[in-house]
Design a protein around this motif. Sequence first.
Motif, mmCIF file in Angstrom:
data_model
loop_
_atom_site.group_PDB
_atom_site.id
_atom_site.type_symbol
_atom_site.label_atom_id
_atom_site.label_comp_id
_atom_site.label_asym_id
_atom_site.label_seq_id
_atom_site.Cartn_x
_atom_site.Cartn_y
_atom_site.Cartn_z
ATOM 1 N N ALA A 273 -10.192 -4.452 -50.892
ATOM 2 C CA ALA A 273 -8.915 -3.763 -50.688
ATOM 3 C C ALA A 273 -7.767 -4.702 -51.016
ATOM 4 C CB ALA A 273 -8.800 -3.292 -49.240
ATOM 5 N N PRO A 274 -6.764 -4.243 -51.789
ATOM 6 C CA PRO A 274 -5.599 -5.091 -52.091
ATOM 7 C C PRO A 274 -4.845 -5.443 -50.819
ATOM 8 C CG PRO A 274 -5.658 -3.131 -53.503
ATOM 9 C CD PRO A 274 -6.675 -2.921 -52.435
ATOM 10 N N HIS A 275 -4.520 -6.706 -50.677
ATOM 11 C CA HIS A 275 -3.878 -7.178 -49.451
ATOM 12 C C HIS A 275 -2.597 -6.406 -49.144
ATOM 13 C CE1 HIS A 275 -2.429 -9.974 -46.393
ATOM 14 N NE2 HIS A 275 -1.276 -10.015 -47.060
ATOM 15 N N GLY A 276 -1.752 -6.207 -50.151
ATOM 16 C CA GLY A 276 -0.485 -5.523 -49.914
ATOM 17 C C GLY A 276 -0.663 -4.092 -49.469
ATOM 18 N N ALA A 277 -1.653 -3.405 -50.064
ATOM 19 C CA ALA A 277 -1.913 -2.012 -49.688
ATOM 20 C C ALA A 277 -2.420 -1.920 -48.252
ATOM 21 C CB ALA A 277 -2.912 -1.385 -50.653
ATOM 22 N N VAL A 278 -3.213 -2.898 -47.840
ATOM 23 C CA VAL A 278 -3.697 -2.935 -46.456
ATOM 24 C C VAL A 278 -2.521 -3.131 -45.503
ATOM 25 C CG1 VAL A 278 -5.086 -4.246 -44.790
ATOM 26 C CG2 VAL A 278 -6.005 -3.747 -47.064
ATOM 27 N N CYS A 279 -1.638 -4.064 -45.849
ATOM 28 C CA CYS A 279 -0.456 -4.296 -45.009
ATOM 29 C C CYS A 279 0.390 -3.031 -44.905
ATOM 30 C CB CYS A 279 0.383 -5.433 -45.580
ATOM 31 S SG CYS A 279 -0.365 -7.067 -45.416
ATOM 32 N N ALA A 280 0.560 -2.349 -46.032
ATOM 33 C CA ALA A 280 1.374 -1.130 -46.047
ATOM 34 C C ALA A 280 0.780 -0.048 -45.157
ATOM 35 C CB ALA A 280 1.505 -0.610 -47.482
ATOM 36 N N ALA A 281 -0.537 0.107 -45.212
ATOM 37 C CA ALA A 281 -1.199 1.135 -44.405
ATOM 38 C C ALA A 281 -1.079 0.839 -42.916
ATOM 39 C CB ALA A 281 -2.671 1.241 -44.802
ATOM 40 N N LEU A 282 -1.004 -0.432 -42.569
ATOM 41 C CA LEU A 282 -0.960 -0.837 -41.160
ATOM 42 C C LEU A 282 0.447 -0.916 -40.583
ATOM 43 C CD1 LEU A 282 -3.539 -3.769 -41.402
ATOM 44 C CD2 LEU A 282 -3.861 -1.731 -39.981
ATOM 45 N N LEU A 283 1.433 -1.257 -41.420
ATOM 46 C CA LEU A 283 2.749 -1.658 -40.924
ATOM 47 C C LEU A 283 3.423 -0.654 -39.983
ATOM 48 C CD1 LEU A 283 5.073 -3.683 -40.882
ATOM 49 C CD2 LEU A 283 5.900 -2.678 -43.024
ATOM 50 N N PRO A 284 3.595 0.618 -40.359
ATOM 51 C CA PRO A 284 4.317 1.508 -39.435
ATOM 52 C C PRO A 284 3.586 1.712 -38.123
ATOM 53 C CG PRO A 284 3.355 2.745 -41.257
ATOM 54 C CD PRO A 284 3.204 1.299 -41.608
ATOM 55 N N HIS A 285 2.271 1.694 -38.168
ATOM 56 C CA HIS A 285 1.475 1.944 -36.954
ATOM 57 C C HIS A 285 1.467 0.717 -36.039
ATOM 58 C CE1 HIS A 285 0.508 5.417 -39.248
ATOM 59 N NE2 HIS A 285 -0.092 4.706 -40.169
ATOM 60 N N ALA A 286 1.411 -0.471 -36.633
ATOM 61 C CA ALA A 286 1.483 -1.687 -35.813
ATOM 62 C C ALA A 286 2.838 -1.779 -35.120
ATOM 63 C CB ALA A 286 1.243 -2.913 -36.684
ATOM 64 N N MET A 287 3.905 -1.432 -35.841
ATOM 65 C CA MET A 287 5.239 -1.455 -35.233
ATOM 66 C C MET A 287 5.332 -0.450 -34.091
ATOM 67 S SD MET A 287 7.673 -1.881 -38.609
ATOM 68 C CE MET A 287 9.196 -1.832 -37.653
ATOM 69 N N SER A 288 4.823 0.758 -34.300
ATOM 70 C CA SER A 288 4.895 1.802 -33.279
ATOM 71 C C SER A 288 4.111 1.423 -32.028
ATOM 72 C CB SER A 288 4.360 3.113 -33.866
ATOM 73 O OG SER A 288 4.408 4.139 -32.918
ATOM 74 N N VAL A 289 2.887 0.907 -32.218
ATOM 75 C CA VAL A 289 2.053 0.526 -31.070
ATOM 76 C C VAL A 289 2.661 -0.677 -30.352
ATOM 77 C CG1 VAL A 289 -0.217 -0.372 -30.400
ATOM 78 C CG2 VAL A 289 -0.059 1.539 -32.016
ATOM 79 N N ASN A 290 3.233 -1.609 -31.105
ATOM 80 C CA ASN A 290 3.874 -2.762 -30.474
ATOM 81 C C ASN A 290 5.038 -2.322 -29.582
ATOM 82 O OD1 ASN A 290 2.724 -5.343 -30.980
ATOM 83 N ND2 ASN A 290 3.303 -5.197 -33.125
ATOM 84 N N VAL A 291 5.853 -1.397 -30.080
ATOM 85 C CA VAL A 291 6.987 -0.910 -29.288
ATOM 86 C C VAL A 291 6.490 -0.260 -27.998
ATOM 87 C CG1 VAL A 291 8.841 0.799 -29.198
ATOM 88 C CG2 VAL A 291 8.565 -0.638 -31.225
ATOM 89 N N LYS A 292 5.462 0.567 -28.116
ATOM 90 C CA LYS A 292 4.913 1.231 -26.923
ATOM 91 C C LYS A 292 4.361 0.206 -25.928
ATOM 92 C CE LYS A 292 1.102 3.700 -27.271
ATOM 93 N NZ LYS A 292 0.165 4.826 -27.548
ATOM 94 N N ALA A 293 3.663 -0.815 -26.429
ATOM 95 C CA ALA A 293 3.096 -1.840 -25.553
ATOM 96 C C ALA A 293 4.201 -2.643 -24.870
ATOM 97 C CB ALA A 293 2.184 -2.765 -26.360
ATOM 98 N N LEU A 294 5.255 -2.965 -25.614
ATOM 99 C CA LEU A 294 6.368 -3.708 -25.029
ATOM 100 C C LEU A 294 7.085 -2.893 -23.963
ATOM 101 C CD1 LEU A 294 7.696 -5.256 -28.348
ATOM 102 C CD2 LEU A 294 6.986 -6.593 -26.355
ATOM 103 N N LEU A 295 7.333 -1.615 -24.233
ATOM 104 C CA LEU A 295 7.998 -0.759 -23.255
ATOM 105 C C LEU A 295 7.173 -0.617 -21.982
ATOM 106 C CD1 LEU A 295 9.368 2.064 -25.583
ATOM 107 C CD2 LEU A 295 10.735 0.429 -24.259
ATOM 108 N N THR A 296 5.855 -0.619 -22.140
ATOM 109 C CA THR A 296 4.957 -0.441 -20.996
ATOM 110 C C THR A 296 4.808 -1.707 -20.173
ATOM 111 O OG1 THR A 296 3.710 1.230 -22.219
ATOM 112 C CG2 THR A 296 2.616 0.238 -20.309
ATOM 113 N N ARG A 297 4.651 -2.857 -20.862
ATOM 114 C CA ARG A 297 4.278 -4.074 -20.147
ATOM 115 C C ARG A 297 5.358 -5.156 -20.123
ATOM 116 N NH1 ARG A 297 -0.349 -3.518 -23.313
ATOM 117 N NH2 ARG A 297 -0.166 -5.584 -24.253
#
Length: 384
Positions: A273-297
């Motif tokens: 898998a191309p590294h950049g494409a993997v990063c792109a597929a993950l980026l919005p979801h990692a940001m969203s989950v991080n925000v939820k985790a920060l708000l919670t904990r």
Amino acid sequence: MNFEFATAGRIVFGMGTVKDVGRMAASMGRRALLVTGAATERTAPLLASLTPHGIQAIRFAVPHEPSIETVERGVALARMEGCDMVIGFGGGSPLDAGKAIAAMLSNPGEVLDYLEIIGKGRALSQAPLPFIAIPTTAGTGAEVTRNAVLSSPIHRMKVSLRSPLMLPRLVVVDPELTLSVPPAVTAATGLDALTQVIEPFLSNAANPITDGFCREGMARTARSLRKAFADGSDAAAREDMAMTSLLGGLALANAKLGAVHGFAGTLGGMFEAPHGAVCAALLPHAMSVNVKALLTRDPSNPVLARHDEVARILTGKAGATAVDGVAWIRELCADLRVPGLAAYGLRSDHFETVIAKAAGASSMKGNPILLNAKEMAEILSRAL
């Protein structure tokens, strides 16, 4: 406030600057191992620059992401040919391979002696041979990083050879070299560049110097990545993306990354898998989950406000919030036709292995909050 900033000995940026490499390299050596990608014909302007200054180039092609064995072959060829310098010309793969080869040419032992996680993790004791980095894509920022990412097929992992000594002696960023990059590669590398100005800005090691680089890089990407994808001959857009790539490399080398790159290294070692494409597929979801985790904990964590700032920069809207930023990135990935991770073979039954490997990745340690296994699985599930 405590931080360190270090980078290449000299950085030269601008259209047509590759034509000056021979003059700038003349004091470094006379026989260069020229590490390139598969398209070696693109080296013509570089070779034309080297010859008048008495520099002979011995070519070594790296058509795929470099492995430990790739570096060993490059070292053997350089020693046989009596090379006294190394030039990396291409995308992240030849640049990383070149950095590692230059390091191993002056240090004893094997590559595994110096690799993190799967190796002994020894520190380099000697400065590498003079290394010149010339990127031909706009994404990895590898031209100004202090590590080389190498794959180990046996371990099914990608890990780093890392040392401050590995910073290149000279970096030449010529946006003209990126004009012929096809749209799919422009998308993958550009989204990698975007990730690398977002993650250091949100990391637990952000600092005022890297913050400035990240803000500038995000703004340039917001106005130019779609343009570069739609029209590769758009010189202004290409220049913006080449600058973003450089800024991202400067930032990640002096701050840290986060969950996206923590996963990307692991996934890149397990799947084609191309590294950049993997990063792109993950980026919005990692940001969203991080925000939820920060708000919670950790709701008082100031990085929550930084997620909102990312959104304001990307959308250009003064009232944008983290949710808007995630939506903007998701729309960008759709416009650039980035597939989900299932396209590369990832399935839910792989999650446990991926999470176990990614948890120990150096990039994961820069994430603004320690994610648990459930949160990590949520990122992967959304990115399918």
